[in-house]
Design a protein around this motif. Structure first.
Motif, PDB file in Angstrom:
ATOM      1  N   LEU A  49       0.832  -1.212   0.000  1.00 26.42           N
ATOM      2  CA  LEU A  49       0.000   0.000   0.000  1.00 26.42           C
ATOM      3  C   LEU A  49       0.858   1.249   0.000  1.00 26.42           C
ATOM      4  CD1 LEU A  49      -2.887  -0.842   2.482  1.00 26.42           C
ATOM      5  CD2 LEU A  49      -3.067  -0.507   0.033  1.00 26.42           C
TER       6      LEU A  49
ATOM      7  N   ALA B 278      -1.146  -3.476  -7.491  1.00 27.91           N
ATOM      8  CA  ALA B 278      -2.565  -3.746  -7.282  1.00 27.91           C
ATOM      9  C   ALA B 278      -2.836  -5.234  -7.441  1.00 27.91           C
ATOM     10  CB  ALA B 278      -3.401  -2.942  -8.275  1.00 27.91           C
ATOM     11  N   SER B 279      -2.224  -5.814  -8.452  1.00 23.85           N
ATOM     12  CA  SER B 279      -2.398  -7.235  -8.701  1.00 23.85           C
ATOM     13  C   SER B 279      -1.845  -8.056  -7.527  1.00 23.85           C
ATOM     14  CB  SER B 279      -1.669  -7.574  -9.999  1.00 23.85           C
ATOM     15  OG  SER B 279      -1.804  -8.913 -10.276  1.00 23.85           O
TER      16      SER B 279
ATOM     17  N   ARG C 190      -1.614  -7.026  -4.407  1.00 21.22           N
ATOM     18  CA  ARG C 190      -2.524  -6.883  -3.262  1.00 21.22           C
ATOM     19  C   ARG C 190      -3.754  -7.757  -3.438  1.00 21.22           C
ATOM     20  NH1 ARG C 190      -1.479  -1.234  -3.786  1.00 21.22           N
ATOM     21  NH2 ARG C 190      -3.494  -0.931  -4.810  1.00 21.22           N
ATOM     22  N   ASN C 191      -4.180  -7.871  -4.681  1.00 20.73           N
ATOM     23  CA  ASN C 191      -5.410  -8.614  -4.960  1.00 20.73           C
ATOM     24  C   ASN C 191      -5.236 -10.120  -4.717  1.00 20.73           C
ATOM     25  OD1 ASN C 191      -7.381  -9.637  -7.686  1.00 20.73           O
ATOM     26  ND2 ASN C 191      -8.189  -8.525  -5.925  1.00 20.73           N
TER      27      ASN C 191
ATOM     28  N   PHE D 108      -5.899  -8.018   3.587  1.00 18.82           N
ATOM     29  CA  PHE D 108      -5.814  -7.011   4.655  1.00 18.82           C
ATOM     30  C   PHE D 108      -7.016  -7.115   5.581  1.00 18.82           C
ATOM     31  CE2 PHE D 108      -2.802  -4.568   2.032  1.00 18.82           C
ATOM     32  CZ  PHE D 108      -1.947  -4.087   3.012  1.00 18.82           C
TER      33      PHE D 108
ATOM     34  N   PHE E 177      -8.400  -4.544   8.614  1.00 14.61           N
ATOM     35  CA  PHE E 177      -8.126  -3.268   9.271  1.00 14.61           C
ATOM     36  C   PHE E 177      -8.847  -3.189  10.610  1.00 14.61           C
ATOM     37  CE2 PHE E 177      -7.928  -2.610   4.678  1.00 14.61           C
ATOM     38  CZ  PHE E 177      -6.646  -2.122   4.550  1.00 14.61           C
TER      39      PHE E 177
ATOM     40  N   LEU F 179     -18.875  -2.538   2.845  1.00 13.13           N
ATOM     41  CA  LEU F 179     -19.746  -1.651   2.064  1.00 13.13           C
ATOM     42  C   LEU F 179     -21.170  -1.804   2.591  1.00 13.13           C
ATOM     43  CD1 LEU F 179     -18.407  -2.352  -1.553  1.00 13.13           C
ATOM     44  CD2 LEU F 179     -17.622  -0.665   0.104  1.00 13.13           C
TER      45      LEU F 179
ATOM     46  N   PRO G 106     -13.164  -8.213  -3.495  1.00 15.31           N
ATOM     47  CA  PRO G 106     -11.833  -8.348  -4.119  1.00 15.31           C
ATOM     48  C   PRO G 106     -11.843  -9.259  -5.347  1.00 15.31           C
ATOM     49  CG  PRO G 106     -11.699  -8.638  -1.737  1.00 15.31           C
ATOM     50  CD  PRO G 106     -13.154  -8.687  -2.087  1.00 15.31           C
TER      51      PRO G 106
ATOM     52  N   VAL H 140     -12.382  -8.056  -9.339  1.00 13.15           N
ATOM     53  CA  VAL H 140     -11.358  -7.577 -10.290  1.00 13.15           C
ATOM     54  C   VAL H 140     -10.355  -8.671 -10.637  1.00 13.15           C
ATOM     55  CG1 VAL H 140     -11.597  -5.139  -9.722  1.00 13.15           C
ATOM     56  CG2 VAL H 140     -10.062  -6.545  -8.359  1.00 13.15           C
TER      57      VAL H 140
ATOM     58  N   GLN I 184     -14.182   3.581   1.782  1.00 15.84           N
ATOM     59  CA  GLN I 184     -14.597   2.445   0.957  1.00 15.84           C
ATOM     60  C   GLN I 184     -13.744   2.360  -0.302  1.00 15.84           C
ATOM     61  OE1 GLN I 184     -18.784   2.638   0.130  1.00 15.84           O
ATOM     62  NE2 GLN I 184     -19.320   2.864   2.290  1.00 15.84           N
TER      63      GLN I 184
ATOM     64  N   LEU J 105     -10.555   0.994   0.638  1.00 17.27           N
ATOM     65  CA  LEU J 105     -10.613  -0.449   0.816  1.00 17.27           C
ATOM     66  C   LEU J 105     -10.492  -1.170  -0.526  1.00 17.27           C
ATOM     67  CD1 LEU J 105     -11.534  -2.816   2.927  1.00 17.27           C
ATOM     68  CD2 LEU J 105     -13.383  -2.861   1.256  1.00 17.27           C
ATOM     69  N   LEU J 106     -11.229  -0.644  -1.520  1.00  9.87           N
ATOM     70  CA  LEU J 106     -11.163  -1.285  -2.837  1.00  9.87           C
ATOM     71  C   LEU J 106      -9.726  -1.281  -3.352  1.00  9.87           C
ATOM     72  CD1 LEU J 106     -14.359   0.201  -4.536  1.00  9.87           C
ATOM     73  CD2 LEU J 106     -14.053  -2.082  -3.606  1.00  9.87           C
ATOM     74  N   LEU J 107      -9.057  -0.140  -3.177  1.00  6.38           N
ATOM     75  CA  LEU J 107      -7.672  -0.046  -3.638  1.00  6.38           C
ATOM     76  C   LEU J 107      -6.791  -1.026  -2.871  1.00  6.38           C
ATOM     77  CD1 LEU J 107      -7.323   3.836  -4.024  1.00  6.38           C
ATOM     78  CD2 LEU J 107      -7.372   2.156  -5.864  1.00  6.38           C
ATOM     79  N   SER J 108      -7.071  -1.147  -1.588  1.00 13.17           N
ATOM     80  CA  SER J 108      -6.219  -2.016  -0.769  1.00 13.17           C
ATOM     81  C   SER J 108      -6.450  -3.491  -1.088  1.00 13.17           C
ATOM     82  CB  SER J 108      -6.496  -1.758   0.718  1.00 13.17           C
ATOM     83  OG  SER J 108      -7.741  -2.317   1.051  1.00 13.17           O
ATOM     84  N   THR J 109      -7.637  -3.804  -1.625  1.00 10.73           N
ATOM     85  CA  THR J 109      -7.867  -5.209  -1.963  1.00 10.73           C
ATOM     86  C   THR J 109      -7.492  -5.514  -3.403  1.00 10.73           C
ATOM     87  OG1 THR J 109     -10.142  -4.754  -2.560  1.00 10.73           O
ATOM     88  CG2 THR J 109      -9.751  -5.498  -0.317  1.00 10.73           C
ATOM     89  N   GLY J 110      -6.763  -4.614  -3.994  1.00 13.01           N
ATOM     90  CA  GLY J 110      -6.194  -4.913  -5.299  1.00 13.01           C
ATOM     91  C   GLY J 110      -6.946  -4.338  -6.480  1.00 13.01           C
ATOM     92  N   TRP J 111      -7.968  -3.542  -6.212  1.00 11.42           N
ATOM     93  CA  TRP J 111      -8.617  -2.852  -7.334  1.00 11.42           C
ATOM     94  C   TRP J 111      -7.636  -1.817  -7.862  1.00 11.42           C
ATOM     95  CZ3 TRP J 111     -14.224  -2.400  -8.595  1.00 11.42           C
ATOM     96  CH2 TRP J 111     -14.984  -3.434  -8.039  1.00 11.42           C
TER      97      TRP J 111
ATOM     98  N   ALA K 261      -4.542   4.609  -1.121  1.00 11.13           N
ATOM     99  CA  ALA K 261      -5.486   3.801  -0.343  1.00 11.13           C
ATOM    100  C   ALA K 261      -5.365   4.116   1.141  1.00 11.13           C
ATOM    101  CB  ALA K 261      -5.207   2.327  -0.604  1.00 11.13           C
TER     102      ALA K 261
END
Lengths: 246, 1110
Positions: free
Chosen positions: A71, A95-96, A98-99, A104, A106, A112, A124, A127, B538, B541-547, B635
């Motif tokens: 991050l 990004a890939s 992390r995906n 993570f 927190f 959401l 997750p 994508v 939010q 979070l999306l960025l942190s999960t690899g978006w 993120a």
């Protein structure tokens, strides 16, 4: 002020380490003022190990965890996680990474509100480039939620779940793409004692069941005690905490 | 669940915060689609009107003053081929109710029969006028206040064989009065609005019986118009019709006749006295050895003390090198005469006691423009005295001068020129009795043509040594009817072209709504981003999960798309209601904008869907810009933010400050430069300068505002900190948000204020020649041509005007060639605007009007450009607004007309005058006008310069004296106001829509204030906790947002002032500051109200609660 013993200890078995940090520093600049949060951190973690990082507020624990998870990038030094050298690989690759390679959790669950528990878990996977992997995620999500005791709460929205349940959904979300590393930043920080204990149990169980490498940043001594290793971040460097063991 | 599903779920879940976005979007779409539907509606209505006015007519042949055989219609028609040809007589007229209580000028009287009625889209319901009956269209009936059964007087233009402008033609009896009974009222849809010209204002039509009208105007079996309707598979083009006409036409159709001379020569002569120039031209090219004849009526032939009054003098000469010589020819012209020599007959020699070598003076009236009677003289030396035989005894050399040729006695003569019958002696009477109009003197043709050639021709006859039939064949084969002004035009094509509006109303309303649109979409984007900022964690979070950031942006845009589609759907529905309201306004309070046209709502699916799609795209564009900025944050930052994203922008560096300062200065100086360079005036350049300068100052203001924010941010002076200073520094926390507010307010203020200043009032001093009135007090228009120069002795006598009412120099008269109305009072596409012919010196010497633009005039007054030789092209000057908006032309461009003979005529615009009473017309030099349109007799447009205090009496007297000619006089100021009202209505619409936009802008400011305050409730609670009073907290909020309001207002006002500077010094603008000042106050007050309301809303309730929840 780091000592050679501490650093050597933190770096043990570095050649085969699943996570390896070498000379990692992190500086923040604000006008003319530069703050160095990490000052040449050395760290090696074996695959399947669990590690707690403790330290006072503002010591840079979260920064270190963010660097491990791709991050944030270090100002200097090398970061290798799950066989990927994170420095200089670019935003898309990060990004890939992390995906698929890390998950993570927190302090706040960041679910959401518009989505159900299962849908949150699947975020997750949306994508994932591989269509078949995406289609399998739904079933895996259900199984994971059942395995954490939320099988009956699949269609519940965050507002209908307790704090502990939300955090369990967040853990499952972190695992949906089957990462090898789970990074948790104060995961019990906003839970009551009982929920915190349950979550600590869950994390330990999942680690052992799934051969996860677990790195947990926490203020909680109880949680830290559940980890195989415990390191303290002080003055920008990691110190082995005596007495902490798996 | 997929990503789109997630976006839809998010949109649904956050519907409350998105409500504003959907609303903003709906407003934007309603305005955008509404504008396009207004455009469609105007277009559809104009097209419908165009087709209603021409009915089933495809082509027309309209001759102004030439009457041809009615039988031509049946000769050209072919029922089997579906081609109908309908003959009509079309005459200008003045209508009145008996007793003169109600009058109508510019009436068109049509002589019709049953064939005409079939050309309409519906019949006249069996109504066809018989003798002494008339059908009126509703407008004429209304103006005359008559109903079926009432009597109406129509004074129609009496056709004249000889063009009325010729001094020899009679200026009396120009009109014939028809007393008719109203048989019916023909509504528009039943062809009551039949018209050849594209004009907004419905015509005043009167339909009478064709045969009866022909008898009344002494043109039995003759007509001056043919209307063609074609329903067959293979319709003829205008060109094909012209060819057919050329096959069928006879000499009679060209008002020509063949007579046998005493020598058995065949003579071609014309009912119009002078032969049309093409006939002479063709004769000169022929192998027929023609002799040209030009006979003129002279006032006096004098030798010393002896004088012979009123005689004919003939010029004769060969038109080709091959001369048809004869003993009779030799008797006159052998040996050839030198230019200063004359041959006289024995009678004249005796009367003057003249011999060979005697010097004679010939006095005659010059054929100058406007029937000005200028007597000229030329001296000749007698070369021969010939006996009364041969050509010297040829009565046929005199053409059929009306008022002369048909009179038994000299004392009964009634020529168009003043003659003193007292001068006629018995011996003159005896000559007339014995020899009639036999010429008393002969000149070489060249000399005669030098003296008496005119725009109608330079020969009165041509003689050929060939048989009648041979010459008839020669004339009909060599002369094409178009050369005499008989040609067809494609009326349907012209009508359809004119049916497309002069102005693209869709585009215009889009332009007028531009600020409202910008404000709506900016507000949409602002509200959307506020909503999204709330969900920053939010996104983190999306960025942190690899978006990837692109995927997150796409997700947010997808959510925006869902909202945009909903908003667009609602907006499209609202657009129909909105358009209906706008059209309602256009038919009532804004009727001037569409010149009182009847516009009906026309909905096209393409427009609705296209408009909605366009607004979705615009909204997505705006959302993209905002989302792009949001996702730039990492993120970690996003995850850590609670309510929106903290500013991470680096501190403004000194070099950046300097750059911004330079840019701000460059923008403002650039704007000043543009304004100074372009100077006062109107038209495209001025409009460009207005928006260019205004835009530059606004951009400069933006740089300046950013600079100011940066300065406030740097001012960390704890020892001198005040609440207000703290407020100012708060405004720097979200510079993007602050600047968006400033831009919204500044551009709104700019538009609303600038438009207020641009409203056109009456000129400050209408008597100033540089003003839009040209310094003239009155403007007159007549239905029939005024043949005598107003102010002249002849005019005073002819029209029974009081002595000394006006002088010739008080009046500038214009000849008129009717065409399309090219002013803003006509919505239709103008193709050939009305042409006015004027003596350029009459305007140049007065330095009338202010030129907006013109070609290089070499230091002379630009009106003199009208006399420039431009090869075959004719220079013209028009009103800047007409040229720009109605014609879509600029100086240097040209328009192609057809002259009277159907030849293409290129009219080049050499200058434009600003905001003038000349709107709707193009002005050319009268000399060119007369050359190209010789049959347009008299003047029909007048500018009159009399002192203000005499204007009313002059107007009354002239209107009374020339009422039979349909003279209508209005004060120039009134005329100008009528034109201005159109522009002012547009400005009002712009201002209203701009005002609505400003309202949205102010709502945006309110939203920003509310948002800022809500976000900082905990901070505000803290300052309360440390002892700030509520009023101090309010002041804190006020000082921050008041600063934004002030920056917006000041930038807008500065931009407006610089941009409208040319208008401030323009003579056409009156009191420019007044309305602007009020508007600034209104905008400031509304802004302050919004800030106040938002502050109150945000600070109400227990503030300290916010501290606890923190």
């Amino acid at each position: 002020m780091k000592t050679e013993t501490d650093q050597a200890s933190a770096q043990r078995s570095s050649t085969a380490a699943w996570i390896r940090l070498s000379g990692v520093t992190k500086r923040y600049e604000n006008g003319a003022v530069t703050t160095e949060v990490l000052k040449g951190v050395e760290l090696a973690v074996e695959r399947g190990d669990s590690l707690a990082i403790v330290g006072p507020s503002g010591s840079g624990k979260s920064t270190l965890l963010n660097i491990l998870g791709g991050l944030e990038l270090p100002s200097a030094g090398q970061v290798s996680v799950a066989g990927t050298d994170l420095v200089g690989i670019g935003g898309e690759a990060l990004a890939s990474f992390r995906n698929r390679s890390v998950g993570f959790v927190f302090q706040l669950h960041h679910l959401l509100p518009q989505c159900t528990a299962l849908e949150n878990v699947l975020v997750p996977s949306l994508v994932l480039p591989d269509r078949s992997a995406r289609s399998k995620a739904g079933q895996r999500g259900k199984e994971l939620l059942e395995s954490v005791g939320l099988g009956s709460r699949l269609d519940h929205r965050p507002a209908q779940l307790s704090g502990g349940e939300c955090q369990r959904v967040a853990v499952v979300r972190a695992l949906i793409n089957e990462p090898s590393i789970l990074l948790a930043d104060e995961p019990t920080g906003s839970l009551d004692e009982r929920s915190a204990d349950e979550l600590a149990d869950l994390l330990s169980r999942l680690r052992s069941e799934r051969d996860l490498t677990l790195v947990c940043v926490t203020h909680s001594a109880a949680l830290a005690a559940r980890m195989q290793r415990s390191l303290e971040l002080r003055d920008g460097v990691l110190h082995e905490r005596p007495g902490a063991s798996a | 669940m997929n990503r789109l599903g997630l976006a839809a779920k998010s949109a649904g879940h956050h519907w409350r915060s998105h409500l504003g976005v959907v609303l903003g979007m709906a407003i934007g779409t309603a305005v955008l689609v509404g504008a396009l539907v207004v455009g469609d509606s105007v277009q559809a209505s104009l097209k419908k009107q165009a087709l209603t006015r021409i009915g089933k007519i495809d082509q027309v042949l309209v001759s102004h003053d030439r009457y041809f055989r009615e039988a031509l219609a049946s000769e050209l028609a072919d029922e089997n081929a579906g081609r109908r040809v309908v003959p009509v007589v079309r005459l200008g007229a003045v209508g009145s109710k008996p007793g003169g209580t109600h009058r109508a000028n510019e009436v068109l009287v049509y002589g019709i029969d049953g064939r005409f009625a079939e050309l309409g889209n519906s019949r006249f319901d069996g109504l066809l006028p018989e003798a002494r009956e008339v059908l009126l269209n509703p407008e004429l009936a209304r103006q005359l206040e008559v109903a079926v059964g009432d009597t109406v007087l129509l004074r129609v233009e009496q056709p004249s064989g000889m063009p009325r402008d010729l001094v020899l033609a009679t200026a009396e009896d120009v009109a014939t009065a028809l007393r008719v009974e109203v048989k019916g009222i023909v509504p528009a849809e039943d062809f009551g609005h039949f018209a050849l010209e594209a004009n907004q204002v419905p015509p005043l039509n009167a339909f009478v019986n064709l045969t009866w009208l022909q008898s009344q105007i002494d043109r039995k079996d003759r007509v001056n118009g043919l209307l063609v309707s074609q329903s067959g598979h293979d319709p003829w083009t205008s060109q094909r019709l012209d060819e057919a006409l050329a096959e069928h036409w006879t000499l009679e159709d060209g008002e020509l006749e063949l007579v046998q001379s005493w020598r058995n020569e065949t003579e071609v002569r014309s009912e119009r006295v002078f032969l049309d120039a093409p006939i002479e031209e063709r004769a000169r090219e022929s192998q027929l050895s023609p002799i040209g004849i030009l006979t003129y009526f002279v006032n006096e032939i004098r030798s010393g003390e002896r004088a012979t009054p009123y005689s004919m003098v003939t010029g004769m000469g060969a038109l080709t090198e091959e001369v048809a010589r004869s003993q009779f020819w030799d008797q006159l012209f052998e040996p050839p005469l030198s230019p200063g020599q004359i041959v006289i007959n024995e009678w004249l020699a005796e009367d003057l006691d003249a011999k060979v070598g005697t010097e004679l003076t010939v006095k005659y009236f010059d054929i100058g423009p406007d029937r000005r009677l200028v007597e000229k003289e030329r001296s000749f030396q007698v070369a021969k005295v010939v006996p009364m035989e041969g050509y010297a005894a040829d009565r046929g050399l005199m053409p059929d001068f009306p008022g002369l040729a048909d009179q038994e006695n000299c004392r009964d003569w009634e020529p168009g020129i003043p003659i003193d019958l007292e001068d006629i002696r018995d011996k003159d009477e005896a000559y007339w009795d014995e020899y009639r109009g036999t010429p008393k003197a002969f000149l070489p043709l060249e000399t005669a043509q030098e003296l008496w050639s005119n725009r109608f021709g330079s020969l009165t006859a041509i003689r050929f040594e060939s048989s009648k039939s041979a010459i008839e064949d020669w004339v009909t084969s060599e002369i094409e009817p178009s050369m005499l002004g008989l040609f067809f035009e494609d009326l349907r094509a012209m009508a359809l072209r004119s049916g497309t509006a002069t102005t693209d109303f869709g585009g215009l309303f889009l332009g007028l709504s531009s600020f409202l649109l910008v404000a709506a979409f900016l507000l949409t984007a602002l509200l959307f981003i506020f909503g999204i900022e709330q969900r920053a964690p939010q996104i983190g979070l999306l960025l942190s999960t690899g978006w990837r950031s692109g995927q997150v942006k796409l997700l947010l845009l997808s959510e925006g798309l869902v909202l945009a589609v909903i908003g667009a759907a609602l907006g499209t529905g609202a657009a129909i209601v909105y358009t209906d309201q706008v059209l309602g306004a256009l038919s009532t309070v804004w009727e001037d904008a569409v010149a009182r046209a009847d516009i009906a709502l026309a909905l096209s699916p393409v427009t609705l869907i296209g408009g909605a799609a366009a607004s979705i795209l615009v909204a997505l564009g705006a959302l993209w810009l905002t989302v792009r900025r949001l996702v730039k944050h990492s993120a970690v930052e996003l995850l850590g933010s609670r309510s929106g994203i903290a500013r991470t922008e680096k501190t403004f560096s000194k070099s950046r400050s300097r750059a911004y300062a330079v840019l701000a200065a460059v923008c403002v100086l650039g704007a000043i430069g543009i304004v100074v360079w372009v100077g006062p005036g109107r038209g495209a350049q001025a409009a460009g300068a207005f928006f260019g300068a205004g835009g530059l100052v606004l951009v400069g203001g933006l740089f300046g505002s950013r600079l100011l924010l940066a300065r406030w941010e740097r001012q960390a002076t704890p020892e001198s900190e005040t609440v207000a200073r703290l407020g100012l520094r708060n405004s720097t926390r979200r510079p993007g948000r602050s600047l968006a507010t400033v831009v919204l307010l500044a551009s709104g203020t700019f538009l609303v204020v600038a438009i207020g200043v641009n409203r056109l009032g009456a000129p400050k001093d209408p008597s100033k020649r540089s003003s839009g009135t040209g310094g003239f007090t009155l403007l007159g228009r007549s239905t029939l041509g005024v043949l005598h120069e107003l102010g002249s002795k002849e005019a005073t006598e002819a029209y029974a005007l009081p002595e000394g009412l006006i002088a010739t120099e008080d009046v500038v008269g214009f000849r008129v060639r009717d065409g399309d109305e090219a002013s803003c009072l006509n919505l239709n596409q103008t193709q050939r605007p009305r042409l006015l012919g004027v003596d350029p010196d009459s305007l140049a010497s007065r330095e009338s009007f202010t030129f907006a633009d013109h070609l290089e005039a070499e230091g002379k007054n630009p009106w003199t450009l009208l006399s420039e030789d431009m090869g075959g092209a004719v220079p013209a000057i028009g009103d800047a607004a007409s040229v720009q908006w109605a014609l879509h032309k600029s100086v240097g461009d040209s328009i192609t007309y057809l002259d009277e003979r159907g030849r293409e005529l290129e009219v080049v615009i050499v200058g434009t005058v600003a905001n003038s009473i000349l709107q709707g017309n193009l002005v050319i030099a009268s000399s060119r006008f007369e050359e190209k349109f010789p049959s347009e007799s008299g003047q029909r447009f007048f500018l009159i310069d009399v002192p203000e205090e005499r204007a009313e009496s002059v107007s009354e007297e002239l209107t009374r004296g020339l009422q039979d000619l349909g003279l209508e006089i209005v004060p120039t100021v009134v005329r100008l106001e009528a034109f201005n009202s159109v522009q002012n209505t547009y400005l009002v619409i712009f201002q209203m829509l701009g005002g609505l936009g400003l309202l949205l802008g102010a709502a945006g400011l309110g939203t920003v204030v509310l948002r800022n305050v809500l976000e900082r409730r905990s901070e505000l609670a803290l300052v309360r906790a440390v002892g700030f009073r509520k009023s101090a907290v309010r002041w804190l909020v006020w000082s921050e947002h008041g600063a934004l309001l002030s920056m917006g207002l000041l930038s807008g006002i500065l931009a407006a002032l610089i941009a409208v500077f040319p208008a401030l010094i323009d003579p056409g603008t009156d009191d420019p500051i007044g309305p602007g000042g009020l508007l600034i106050l209104a905008v400031a007050t509304s802004g302050a109200l919004w800030v106040g309301a938002a502050t109150w809303l945000a600070l109400r309730g227990p503030l300290l609660q916010a501290l606890r929840s923190e």
